[in-house]
Design an enzyme around this catalytic site. Structure first.
Site, PDB file in Angstrom:
ATOM      1  N   GLY A 121     -11.252  55.851  57.746  1.00 21.87           N
ATOM      2  CA  GLY A 121     -10.799  55.351  56.441  1.00 21.87           C
ATOM      3  C   GLY A 121     -11.643  55.904  55.308  1.00 21.87           C
ATOM      4  O   GLY A 121     -12.864  55.990  55.436  1.00 21.87           O
TER       5      GLY A 121
ATOM      6  N   ARG B 281     -21.492  65.927  48.567  1.00 21.64           N
ATOM      7  CA  ARG B 281     -22.232  66.716  47.556  1.00 21.64           C
ATOM      8  C   ARG B 281     -23.724  66.737  47.868  1.00 21.64           C
ATOM      9  O   ARG B 281     -24.379  67.787  47.825  1.00 21.64           O
ATOM     10  CB  ARG B 281     -21.981  66.094  46.179  1.00 21.64           C
ATOM     11  CG  ARG B 281     -22.827  66.652  45.050  1.00 21.64           C
ATOM     12  CD  ARG B 281     -22.509  65.868  43.787  1.00 21.64           C
ATOM     13  NE  ARG B 281     -23.291  66.282  42.637  1.00 21.64           N
ATOM     14  CZ  ARG B 281     -24.468  65.758  42.324  1.00 21.64           C
ATOM     15  NH1 ARG B 281     -25.023  64.846  43.103  1.00 21.64           N
ATOM     16  NH2 ARG B 281     -25.099  66.170  41.243  1.00 21.64           N
TER      17      ARG B 281
ATOM     18  N   ARG C 112      -7.219  60.563  61.194  1.00 23.15           N
ATOM     19  CA  ARG C 112      -7.537  59.838  62.430  1.00 23.15           C
ATOM     20  C   ARG C 112      -7.053  60.748  63.560  1.00 23.15           C
ATOM     21  O   ARG C 112      -5.862  60.850  63.819  1.00 23.15           O
ATOM     22  CB  ARG C 112      -6.860  58.473  62.437  1.00 23.15           C
ATOM     23  CG  ARG C 112      -7.371  57.604  61.272  1.00 23.15           C
ATOM     24  CD  ARG C 112      -7.028  56.151  61.455  1.00 23.15           C
ATOM     25  NE  ARG C 112      -7.213  55.403  60.220  1.00 23.15           N
ATOM     26  CZ  ARG C 112      -8.314  54.747  59.882  1.00 23.15           C
ATOM     27  NH1 ARG C 112      -9.347  54.740  60.679  1.00 23.15           N
ATOM     28  NH2 ARG C 112      -8.391  54.097  58.735  1.00 23.15           N
ATOM     29  N   CYS C 113      -7.986  61.431  64.188  1.00 16.45           N
ATOM     30  CA  CYS C 113      -7.651  62.500  65.134  1.00 16.45           C
ATOM     31  C   CYS C 113      -7.781  62.023  66.584  1.00 16.45           C
ATOM     32  O   CYS C 113      -8.881  61.907  67.113  1.00 16.45           O
ATOM     33  CB  CYS C 113      -8.567  63.693  64.876  1.00 16.45           C
ATOM     34  SG  CYS C 113      -8.360  65.028  66.044  1.00 16.45           S
TER      35      CYS C 113
ATOM     36  N   ASP D  34     -17.388  53.177  62.393  1.00 13.74           N
ATOM     37  CA  ASP D  34     -17.867  53.152  63.784  1.00 13.74           C
ATOM     38  C   ASP D  34     -17.105  54.114  64.696  1.00 13.74           C
ATOM     39  O   ASP D  34     -17.692  54.683  65.618  1.00 13.74           O
ATOM     40  CB  ASP D  34     -17.891  51.725  64.349  1.00 13.74           C
ATOM     41  CG  ASP D  34     -16.568  50.994  64.204  1.00 13.74           C
ATOM     42  OD1 ASP D  34     -15.625  51.567  63.626  1.00 13.74           O
ATOM     43  OD2 ASP D  34     -16.474  49.843  64.676  1.00 13.74           O
TER      44      ASP D  34
ATOM     45  N   THR E  90     -17.713  53.290  54.540  1.00 20.71           N
ATOM     46  CA  THR E  90     -16.573  52.380  54.734  1.00 20.71           C
ATOM     47  C   THR E  90     -16.679  51.245  53.730  1.00 20.71           C
ATOM     48  O   THR E  90     -17.767  50.703  53.525  1.00 20.71           O
ATOM     49  CB  THR E  90     -16.521  51.810  56.172  1.00 20.71           C
ATOM     50  OG1 THR E  90     -15.700  50.633  56.169  1.00 20.71           O
ATOM     51  CG2 THR E  90     -17.874  51.425  56.725  1.00 20.71           C
TER      52      THR E  90
ATOM     53  N   ASP F 209     -15.628  48.389  54.154  1.00 20.69           N
ATOM     54  CA  ASP F 209     -15.698  47.100  54.856  1.00 20.69           C
ATOM     55  C   ASP F 209     -17.122  46.570  55.063  1.00 20.69           C
ATOM     56  O   ASP F 209     -17.300  45.386  55.348  1.00 20.69           O
ATOM     57  CB  ASP F 209     -15.018  47.216  56.229  1.00 20.69           C
ATOM     58  CG  ASP F 209     -13.621  47.786  56.139  1.00 20.69           C
ATOM     59  OD1 ASP F 209     -12.944  47.504  55.135  1.00 20.69           O
ATOM     60  OD2 ASP F 209     -13.214  48.523  57.051  1.00 20.69           O
TER      61      ASP F 209
ATOM     62  N   ASP G 180     -18.869  46.952  57.560  1.00 24.06           N
ATOM     63  CA  ASP G 180     -18.880  46.353  58.904  1.00 24.06           C
ATOM     64  C   ASP G 180     -19.719  47.140  59.912  1.00 24.06           C
ATOM     65  O   ASP G 180     -19.479  47.091  61.106  1.00 24.06           O
ATOM     66  CB  ASP G 180     -17.442  46.185  59.425  1.00 24.06           C
ATOM     67  CG  ASP G 180     -16.696  47.514  59.527  1.00 24.06           C
ATOM     68  OD1 ASP G 180     -17.192  48.522  59.011  1.00 24.06           O
ATOM     69  OD2 ASP G 180     -15.614  47.523  60.143  1.00 24.06           O
TER      70      ASP G 180
ATOM     71  N   ARG H 196      -2.257  27.644  37.332  1.00 24.99           N
ATOM     72  CA  ARG H 196      -1.792  28.114  38.638  1.00 24.99           C
ATOM     73  C   ARG H 196      -2.957  28.349  39.592  1.00 24.99           C
ATOM     74  O   ARG H 196      -4.117  28.444  39.170  1.00 24.99           O
ATOM     75  CB  ARG H 196      -1.107  29.480  38.461  1.00 24.99           C
ATOM     76  CG  ARG H 196       0.339  29.411  38.195  1.00 24.99           C
ATOM     77  CD  ARG H 196       0.895  30.848  38.297  1.00 24.99           C
ATOM     78  NE  ARG H 196       2.089  30.961  37.523  1.00 24.99           N
ATOM     79  CZ  ARG H 196       2.362  31.959  36.684  1.00 24.99           C
ATOM     80  NH1 ARG H 196       1.505  32.947  36.515  1.00 24.99           N
ATOM     81  NH2 ARG H 196       3.494  31.979  36.018  1.00 24.99           N
TER      82      ARG H 196
ATOM     83  N   GLY I  24     -11.243  44.486  54.448  1.00 26.11           N
ATOM     84  CA  GLY I  24     -12.577  44.301  55.039  1.00 26.11           C
ATOM     85  C   GLY I  24     -12.521  44.375  56.559  1.00 26.11           C
ATOM     86  O   GLY I  24     -13.484  44.067  57.238  1.00 26.11           O
ATOM     87  N   ARG I  25     -11.342  44.740  57.061  1.00 26.32           N
ATOM     88  CA  ARG I  25     -11.108  44.734  58.524  1.00 26.32           C
ATOM     89  C   ARG I  25     -11.564  43.393  59.087  1.00 26.32           C
ATOM     90  O   ARG I  25     -11.204  42.361  58.543  1.00 26.32           O
ATOM     91  CB  ARG I  25     -11.826  45.912  59.187  1.00 26.32           C
ATOM     92  CG  ARG I  25     -10.991  47.169  59.183  1.00 26.32           C
ATOM     93  CD  ARG I  25     -11.161  47.981  60.451  1.00 26.32           C
ATOM     94  NE  ARG I  25     -12.510  48.509  60.565  1.00 26.32           N
ATOM     95  CZ  ARG I  25     -12.877  49.452  61.404  1.00 26.32           C
ATOM     96  NH1 ARG I  25     -11.978  50.001  62.198  1.00 26.32           N
ATOM     97  NH2 ARG I  25     -14.115  49.870  61.453  1.00 26.32           N
TER      98      ARG I  25
ATOM     99  N   LYS J  83      -9.580  21.047  35.963  1.00 23.96           N
ATOM    100  CA  LYS J  83      -9.583  22.497  36.248  1.00 23.96           C
ATOM    101  C   LYS J  83      -8.149  23.011  36.296  1.00 23.96           C
ATOM    102  O   LYS J  83      -7.263  22.359  36.850  1.00 23.96           O
ATOM    103  CB  LYS J  83     -10.294  22.748  37.591  1.00 23.96           C
ATOM    104  CG  LYS J  83     -10.481  24.232  37.916  1.00 23.96           C
ATOM    105  CD  LYS J  83     -11.465  24.441  39.058  1.00 23.96           C
ATOM    106  CE  LYS J  83     -11.474  25.894  39.556  1.00 23.96           C
ATOM    107  NZ  LYS J  83     -11.842  26.878  38.530  1.00 23.96           N
TER     108      LYS J  83
ATOM    109  N   GLU K 190      -8.911  39.802  55.165  1.00 23.65           N
ATOM    110  CA  GLU K 190      -7.809  40.214  56.069  1.00 23.65           C
ATOM    111  C   GLU K 190      -8.165  39.934  57.527  1.00 23.65           C
ATOM    112  O   GLU K 190      -7.288  39.635  58.342  1.00 23.65           O
ATOM    113  CB  GLU K 190      -7.426  41.683  55.880  1.00 23.65           C
ATOM    114  CG  GLU K 190      -8.484  42.679  56.281  1.00 23.65           C
ATOM    115  CD  GLU K 190      -8.005  44.133  56.222  1.00 23.65           C
ATOM    116  OE1 GLU K 190      -6.795  44.387  56.267  1.00 23.65           O
ATOM    117  OE2 GLU K 190      -8.877  45.018  56.143  1.00 23.65           O
TER     118      GLU K 190
ATOM    119  N   HIS L  54      -4.626  48.499  49.624  1.00 18.96           N
ATOM    120  CA  HIS L  54      -5.321  49.789  49.444  1.00 18.96           C
ATOM    121  C   HIS L  54      -5.757  50.079  48.022  1.00 18.96           C
ATOM    122  O   HIS L  54      -6.517  51.032  47.808  1.00 18.96           O
ATOM    123  CB  HIS L  54      -4.418  50.925  49.947  1.00 18.96           C
ATOM    124  CG  HIS L  54      -4.262  50.916  51.430  1.00 18.96           C
ATOM    125  ND1 HIS L  54      -3.431  50.029  52.081  1.00 18.96           N
ATOM    126  CD2 HIS L  54      -4.867  51.655  52.390  1.00 18.96           C
ATOM    127  CE1 HIS L  54      -3.511  50.242  53.386  1.00 18.96           C
ATOM    128  NE2 HIS L  54      -4.377  51.219  53.598  1.00 18.96           N
TER     129      HIS L  54
ATOM    130  N   ARG M 262      -9.354  50.642  47.706  1.00 18.30           N
ATOM    131  CA  ARG M 262     -10.022  51.820  48.267  1.00 18.30           C
ATOM    132  C   ARG M 262     -10.193  52.940  47.242  1.00 18.30           C
ATOM    133  O   ARG M 262     -10.924  53.900  47.485  1.00 18.30           O
ATOM    134  CB  ARG M 262      -9.226  52.351  49.447  1.00 18.30           C
ATOM    135  CG  ARG M 262      -9.215  51.416  50.600  1.00 18.30           C
ATOM    136  CD  ARG M 262      -8.317  51.954  51.666  1.00 18.30           C
ATOM    137  NE  ARG M 262      -9.063  52.791  52.548  1.00 18.30           N
ATOM    138  CZ  ARG M 262      -9.338  52.460  53.817  1.00 18.30           C
ATOM    139  NH1 ARG M 262      -8.906  51.341  54.299  1.00 18.30           N
ATOM    140  NH2 ARG M 262     -10.012  53.257  54.565  1.00 18.30           N
TER     141      ARG M 262
END
Ligand code: ADP
Length: 360
Positions: free
Chosen positions: A15, A25, A76-77, A107, A129, A131, A133, A166, A174-175, A217, A226, A259, A262
């Site tokens: 990702g 760079r 993603r190979c 990872d 990443t 995330d 994580d 509302r 965040g996986r 309030k 997620e 997304h 991202r």
């Protein structure tokens, strides 16, 4: 040492994350500064298999430090996970005189880096990443930018929630990790935060919302990670929104940021982190090191053996595999457990703070 290195290859994989370009760079410029050539490998491990690469001059990475996505592209190979694909990648490295690789990703990317390392291509991983994580590091590249983007979006939703009295439920990426949700929940004054790591008491959260409404309030923000969405419960966040509306009488909207988080120009923090990690990865390769992931812990740049880092990750996530800890001393296992406990405790403390400082 440097004189044995002809070329370093750099790739981005998995990702994408804002700040990956700043890392590319930094790797390029730091290597050239030390008299080593750099090859930019396109589309992650796919480019390594199919020889899609270009020798970089220092000016080839100009004007990318401020741009999100990855100028080297990502992929993603699946072929890379096969021995045949791996052998093709190694052959490409030999043909192109690539003596070491810096792989920027998550990872999955690091598992690929280990596979290359054990087959004789020294490889260093950089955590890229949104995330955050990767258990071995306090911060990964892209995480800070992603959080700032969430804050900007949620602030806007809050503005309109206030006008119309509302509530907005917002699901964030965040996986399986709740870092983005927890920190942005605090930063945006969320009334409730739903994470995978900490049990969510829906009834208590609804009671808090009703109590806050009684105090006057008008706007309410509920952030859902997620990863907190049960795998077998489709549309959990949408259904949660409807349940809250039914029980509180407040008009509730749902928004999945997905997304959008991202993209966007990397923050100062991500640019600096990426620059430091990129330069550190080159240093490690030139010192003759391999199979390490660059990390930042307690504000210090450090590194950890990837194989160990992946096991630490699995321990933290409760996904250790049979045999993972074979050969580890009881002392090392205790140290790993203490490391994971400390991380989770910090998260729990922050979660308690979030509730304490909300109106309820
Ligand atoms: P991330 O690096 O963000 O976790 P992925 O899990 O998709 O993203 O991994 C990125 C790439 O790394 C994969 O497409 C694949 O090429 C390679 N990879 C992932 N897992 C392995 C593995 N077990 N062995 C070798 N390569 C892997």
């Amino acid at each position: 040492m440097a004189k044995n290195f002809r070329r370093i290859g750099v790739l981005t994989s998995g990702g994408d994350a804002p700040g990956m370009n700043a890392a590319v760079r930094a790797v390029t410029r730091a290597a050239i500064d030390k008299g080593v050539e750099v090859v930019g490998i396109y589309e992650g491990y796919k480019g390594l298999i199919h020889d899609n690469m270009k020798v970089f001059k220092d000016t080839d990475v100009s004007n990318i430090i401020n741009i999100a996505g990855t100028a080297l592209y990502s992929d993603r190979c699946l072929e890379f996970k096969t021995e045949e694909g791996m052998q093709k990648a190694i052959a490409t490295c030999r043909e192109n005189q690539i003596d070491g690789i810096v792989a920027i990703g998550g990872d999955g990317t690091f598992r690929g880096a280990t596979d290359l390392s054990v087959r004789g291509i020294p490889t260093i991983g950089i955590p890229g990443t949104i995330d955050n994580d990767i258990t071995s590091t306090d911060y990964s590249i892209g995480y800070d930018t992603a959080m700032n983007t969430v804050v900007e979006c949620v602030d806007r939703l809050r503005d309109t929630c206030e006008s119309h009295a509302r509530l907005n439920v917002i699901e964030v990426m965040g996986r399986n990790a709740g870092y983005i949700a927890l920190n942005t929940g605090i930063a945006c004054g969320a009334t409730a935060i739903v994470l995978k790591e900490i049990a969510f008491d829906e009834e208590a959260a609804i009671a808090d919302i009703i109590a806050a409404k009684k105090k006057g309030k008008r706007n309410f923000i509920v952030i859902v990670a997620e990863g907190a969405v049960p795998v077998d419960e489709k549309d959990y966040s949408e259904k949660l929104t409807k349940r809250i509306e039914a029980k509180t009488g407040i008009e509730c909207k749902f928004c999945r940021l997905a997304h959008v988080v991202r993209g966007g120009n990397p923050t100062l923090r991500d640019r600096v982190l990426a620059s430091q990690m990129g330069a550190a990865a080159v240093d490690l390769l030139l010192e003759g090191k391999s199979n390490l992931v660059v990390c930042v812990r307690d504000d210090k740049l450090t590194s950890m053996e990837i194989t160990h880092a992946l096991k630490l990750d699995r321990m933290y996530k409760g996904t250790l595999k049979e045999g993972d800890l074979d050969g580890y001393s009881a002392e090392t296992i205790a140290e790993m457990q203490a490391f994971c406990d400390k991380k989770l405790d910090a998260m729990k403390k922050l979660y308690e703070t979030a509730r304490a400082i909300s109106v309820h």
